[in-house]
Design a protein around this motif. Sequence first.
Motif, PDB file in Angstrom:
ATOM      1  N   VAL A  67      38.276  38.979  44.672  1.00 18.25           N
ATOM      2  CA  VAL A  67      38.449  37.639  44.107  1.00 18.25           C
ATOM      3  C   VAL A  67      39.715  37.012  44.689  1.00 18.25           C
ATOM      4  O   VAL A  67      40.645  37.716  45.068  1.00 18.25           O
ATOM      5  CB  VAL A  67      38.542  37.676  42.560  1.00 18.25           C
ATOM      6  N   PRO A  68      39.777  35.681  44.762  1.00 19.69           N
ATOM      7  CA  PRO A  68      40.959  35.034  45.352  1.00 19.69           C
ATOM      8  C   PRO A  68      42.146  34.918  44.398  1.00 19.69           C
ATOM      9  O   PRO A  68      43.266  34.724  44.853  1.00 19.69           O
ATOM     10  CB  PRO A  68      40.441  33.647  45.755  1.00 19.69           C
ATOM     11  N   ASP A  69      41.929  35.018  43.086  1.00 17.05           N
ATOM     12  CA  ASP A  69      43.031  34.851  42.144  1.00 17.05           C
ATOM     13  C   ASP A  69      42.627  35.464  40.805  1.00 17.05           C
ATOM     14  O   ASP A  69      41.954  34.825  39.997  1.00 17.05           O
ATOM     15  CB  ASP A  69      43.376  33.373  41.967  1.00 17.05           C
ATOM     16  N   ALA A  70      43.042  36.697  40.557  1.00 15.23           N
ATOM     17  CA  ALA A  70      42.669  37.384  39.325  1.00 15.23           C
ATOM     18  C   ALA A  70      43.302  36.747  38.097  1.00 15.23           C
ATOM     19  O   ALA A  70      42.849  36.985  36.970  1.00 15.23           O
ATOM     20  CB  ALA A  70      43.065  38.856  39.411  1.00 15.23           C
ATOM     21  N   ALA A  71      44.358  35.947  38.275  1.00 12.84           N
ATOM     22  CA  ALA A  71      45.011  35.294  37.138  1.00 12.84           C
ATOM     23  C   ALA A  71      44.253  34.049  36.678  1.00 12.84           C
ATOM     24  O   ALA A  71      44.520  33.540  35.592  1.00 12.84           O
ATOM     25  CB  ALA A  71      46.443  34.920  37.501  1.00 12.84           C
ATOM     26  N   ASN A  72      43.332  33.550  37.500  1.00 14.00           N
ATOM     27  CA  ASN A  72      42.558  32.368  37.133  1.00 14.00           C
ATOM     28  C   ASN A  72      41.474  32.785  36.139  1.00 14.00           C
ATOM     29  O   ASN A  72      40.655  33.657  36.446  1.00 14.00           O
ATOM     30  CB  ASN A  72      41.917  31.770  38.384  1.00 14.00           C
ATOM     31  N   PRO A  73      41.444  32.184  34.941  1.00  4.65           N
ATOM     32  CA  PRO A  73      40.465  32.620  33.926  1.00  4.65           C
ATOM     33  C   PRO A  73      39.020  32.527  34.392  1.00  4.65           C
ATOM     34  O   PRO A  73      38.176  33.304  33.950  1.00  4.65           O
ATOM     35  CB  PRO A  73      40.730  31.664  32.755  1.00  4.65           C
ATOM     36  N   PHE A  74      38.715  31.575  35.280  1.00  3.81           N
ATOM     37  CA  PHE A  74      37.340  31.471  35.767  1.00  3.81           C
ATOM     38  C   PHE A  74      36.923  32.746  36.476  1.00  3.81           C
ATOM     39  O   PHE A  74      35.832  33.291  36.228  1.00  3.81           O
ATOM     40  CB  PHE A  74      37.200  30.275  36.714  1.00  3.81           C
ATOM     41  N   LEU A 120      29.128  44.985  48.537  1.00  7.28           N
ATOM     42  CA  LEU A 120      30.316  44.156  48.363  1.00  7.28           C
ATOM     43  C   LEU A 120      29.927  42.786  47.823  1.00  7.28           C
ATOM     44  O   LEU A 120      28.953  42.188  48.293  1.00  7.28           O
ATOM     45  CB  LEU A 120      31.039  43.960  49.694  1.00  7.28           C
ATOM     46  N   VAL A 121      30.715  42.295  46.867  1.00  8.07           N
ATOM     47  CA  VAL A 121      30.617  40.909  46.406  1.00  8.07           C
ATOM     48  C   VAL A 121      31.908  40.223  46.809  1.00  8.07           C
ATOM     49  O   VAL A 121      33.000  40.686  46.455  1.00  8.07           O
ATOM     50  CB  VAL A 121      30.417  40.814  44.885  1.00  8.07           C
ATOM     51  N   LEU A 122      31.794  39.122  47.537  1.00  4.27           N
ATOM     52  CA  LEU A 122      32.970  38.421  48.063  1.00  4.27           C
ATOM     53  C   LEU A 122      33.056  37.026  47.476  1.00  4.27           C
ATOM     54  O   LEU A 122      32.078  36.279  47.493  1.00  4.27           O
ATOM     55  CB  LEU A 122      32.891  38.303  49.585  1.00  4.27           C
ATOM     56  N   ILE A 123      34.227  36.692  46.949  1.00  6.71           N
ATOM     57  CA  ILE A 123      34.571  35.302  46.659  1.00  6.71           C
ATOM     58  C   ILE A 123      35.686  34.978  47.648  1.00  6.71           C
ATOM     59  O   ILE A 123      36.848  35.298  47.415  1.00  6.71           O
ATOM     60  CB  ILE A 123      35.031  35.103  45.203  1.00  6.71           C
ATOM     61  N   PRO A 124      35.355  34.395  48.798  1.00  2.49           N
ATOM     62  CA  PRO A 124      36.314  34.330  49.910  1.00  2.49           C
ATOM     63  C   PRO A 124      37.541  33.479  49.587  1.00  2.49           C
ATOM     64  O   PRO A 124      37.473  32.503  48.834  1.00  2.49           O
ATOM     65  CB  PRO A 124      35.496  33.694  51.048  1.00  2.49           C
ATOM     66  N   SER A 125      38.658  33.878  50.184  1.00  2.00           N
ATOM     67  CA  SER A 125      39.867  33.062  50.106  1.00  2.00           C
ATOM     68  C   SER A 125      39.703  31.855  51.014  1.00  2.00           C
ATOM     69  O   SER A 125      38.785  31.787  51.829  1.00  2.00           O
ATOM     70  CB  SER A 125      41.090  33.881  50.533  1.00  2.00           C
ATOM     71  N   ARG A 126      40.619  30.897  50.888  1.00  2.00           N
ATOM     72  CA  ARG A 126      40.581  29.765  51.816  1.00  2.00           C
ATOM     73  C   ARG A 126      41.317  30.139  53.097  1.00  2.00           C
ATOM     74  O   ARG A 126      42.073  31.104  53.126  1.00  2.00           O
ATOM     75  CB  ARG A 126      41.216  28.532  51.180  1.00  2.00           C
ATOM     76  N   GLY A 127      41.083  29.383  54.144  1.00  2.00           N
ATOM     77  CA  GLY A 127      41.779  29.654  55.397  1.00  2.00           C
ATOM     78  C   GLY A 127      40.996  30.594  56.295  1.00  2.00           C
ATOM     79  O   GLY A 127      39.795  30.814  56.133  1.00  2.00           O
TER      80      GLY A 127
END
Length: 352
Positions: A67-74, A120-127
């Motif tokens: 995940v790109p941000d584990a702190a994001n509640p979504f 693998l499940v990917l939620i890709p980062s930006r960039g």
Amino acid sequence: MATRQDVARLAGTSPSVVSYVVNNGPRSVAPATRERVLAAVRALDYRPNGVARSLRMRHTMTLGLVVPDAANPFFAELARALEDHAWAAGYTLLVGNSVDDAGREAGYLRTFLDRRVDGLVLIPSRGDRPWRAELARSGVARLVLDRELDGVAASHVLADNLGGARDATLHLLAHGRRRIGCVAGPEGIHPTVDRVAGWRSALAEAGLAAGTGADGGGNGAAAPLLHGSFDRLDGYRSGLALLSRDHRVDALFVTCDTQAAGVIRAASELGIRVPDDLALVAFDGIAAAAYTTPALSTMRQPFEELGRTAVRRLLAHIRDPDLAPTRDALPVTLLARGSCGCPDPAGGVPAP
């Protein structure tokens, strides 16, 4: 720690028979012998070597999620739905947090591949994504969730971002709002691209112009647009900047709930009343959206169905590596609450 040999001695049989019982094959075992082996397993609290068994079976019964941000509640709520459905299917879910950093993302992907995850499940980062070629060569089953990924053959499970954003903006128009700005996520990633496109589409249907964001939110004829990160702080900063520059804005479509919480704080500091002076609709439908003041109207993503569909698609690719990639875009639902001018649900805190 008890070994297979210890179990065999206590049960009065051979280690190979213990293996047949524990692994349910490949040879059959007489019922009486099976019962002796199972009794010895319980007495010794024997645990088979999972790594060795995985190498024999060529399956580890594990999945990896980045995940790109584990702190994001979504992402937390989405990961929970994935974990529930993976667990129900007999798989353990390992989670890596890339913090939107391509290098860290690549590190997690390599770690999961080294651990021989089955998928693998990917939620890709930006960039940049320098790991795409390596992932393609690995042959591991993979699925992209929430965001889109070019250059790698993979199934995608997404929400209907464009249609949901369009419906959110049409709802604001139905409340009689005419200058509807947009506080958007980072440029170039598809949740943002599609949600901004949906906002533009609804305004165009109403004969209204949408800005490009090039003027920093501006104060021209077109409805203002500002981009930032998917977090409360950037929502707060964007809200302050946009609402300070353009006093004619009477509504905002905000591309995620966490940003919207920051926008509500900014409006309060500027003396702008929500929803009297400024109506808001956001996107995601996280549980925390019910607890803002007023409660946040939002396009709710179907977390459970996203998790169920993603796991189902990924397991299908694990079973048959030759399956063609698929693409699912699941519908979202408007939760109309107080921030847009609709009545909050009765009974205290609104239901999520």
